[in-house]
Design an enzyme around this catalytic site. Structure first.
Site, short mmCIF file in Angstrom:
data_model
loop_
_atom_site.label_atom_id
_atom_site.label_comp_id
_atom_site.label_asym_id
_atom_site.label_seq_id
_atom_site.Cartn_x
_atom_site.Cartn_y
_atom_site.Cartn_z
N GLU A 136 53.09 39.37 34.30
CA GLU A 136 52.90 39.50 32.86
C GLU A 136 51.69 40.40 32.58
O GLU A 136 51.73 41.27 31.73
CB GLU A 136 52.70 38.10 32.28
CG GLU A 136 53.00 38.02 30.82
CD GLU A 136 52.91 36.59 30.34
OE1 GLU A 136 52.94 35.67 31.16
OE2 GLU A 136 52.78 36.44 29.11
N ARG A 173 56.62 26.83 45.89
CA ARG A 173 57.58 25.73 45.74
C ARG A 173 58.94 26.10 46.30
O ARG A 173 59.74 25.23 46.66
CB ARG A 173 57.66 25.29 44.27
CG ARG A 173 56.42 24.53 43.82
CD ARG A 173 56.53 24.06 42.39
NE ARG A 173 56.60 25.14 41.44
CZ ARG A 173 55.53 25.79 40.95
NH1 ARG A 173 54.31 25.43 41.31
NH2 ARG A 173 55.68 26.79 40.11
#
Ligand code: AMP
Length: 172
Positions: free
Chosen positions: A96, A59
């Site tokens: 993560e 994006r």
């Protein structure tokens, strides 16, 4: 002046439970709102007089390509591993869970160029910090990072050692 937040849809539990996703798809889908987004970013970024923008997949490409064309400057893509042809420089960064690798084409921008890093959203700052480190590896001078959205409660700014601009912030 439009209230751009009205054009950002939030979706709960995407892409996984507990995550609130801020969707710029609805901002892009509205021509007036997207034009104002780019106009407002252009105002902030043009003051720095960058030579190029650095756009983070995917994006971040939407933001940076509209902005680069608006400012009449170049854009360098920072992509996920294996997507760019020719010689690339790579950097791995922590996710993560596990790690990922980002890449940039070598030699398409002269060392010493001043660059502003762009993405749609700043969360923990890990992505932008890795992108900035990669660009610096090739001698690019990263002078600012600019985002449409900042999730201030995650304090991503603390990970970035350059000035940061964002148009819209969310504190929860
Ligand atoms: P981070 O590395 O944590 O700053 O994450 C930033 C990157 O992940 C950006 O490229 C965003 O597009 C995406 N991202 C992270 N969190 C969200 C969220 N809550 N909503 C939408 N995009 C997100």
């Amino acid at each position: 002046m439009l209230n751009l937040k009205e054009h950002i849809r939030t979706i709960s539990d995407y892409p996984k439970p507990g995550i609130q996703f801020y969707d710029v798809g609805t901002l892009l889908a509205n021509g007036q709102a997207w034009r104002e987004t780019i106009d407002r970013l252009a105002e902030v970024v043009s003051a720095e007089k960058p030579d190029v923008l650095l756009g983070i997949e995917s994006r971040g490409f939407l933001v940076s390509s509209a902005l680069a064309a608006r400012l009449g400057i170049g854009l360098v893509m920072i992509r996920k591993k294996g997507k760019l042809p020719g010689k690339v420089i790579s950097r791995s960064y922590a996710l993560e869970y596990g790690e990922d690798v980002m890449e940039m084409q070598e030699g398409i921008v002269a060392p010493g160029n001043k660059a502003v890093l762009c993405d749609d959203l700043l969360a923990t700052g890990g992505t932008a910090a890795a992108a900035a480190a990669l660009a610096r590896q090739s001698g690019i001078n990263v002078i600012r990072a600019a985002f449409v959205i900042e999730l201030t409660f995650l304090n991503g700014r603390a990970k970035l050692d350059m000035p940061v601009s964002s148009l819209l912030s969310y504190d929860s």
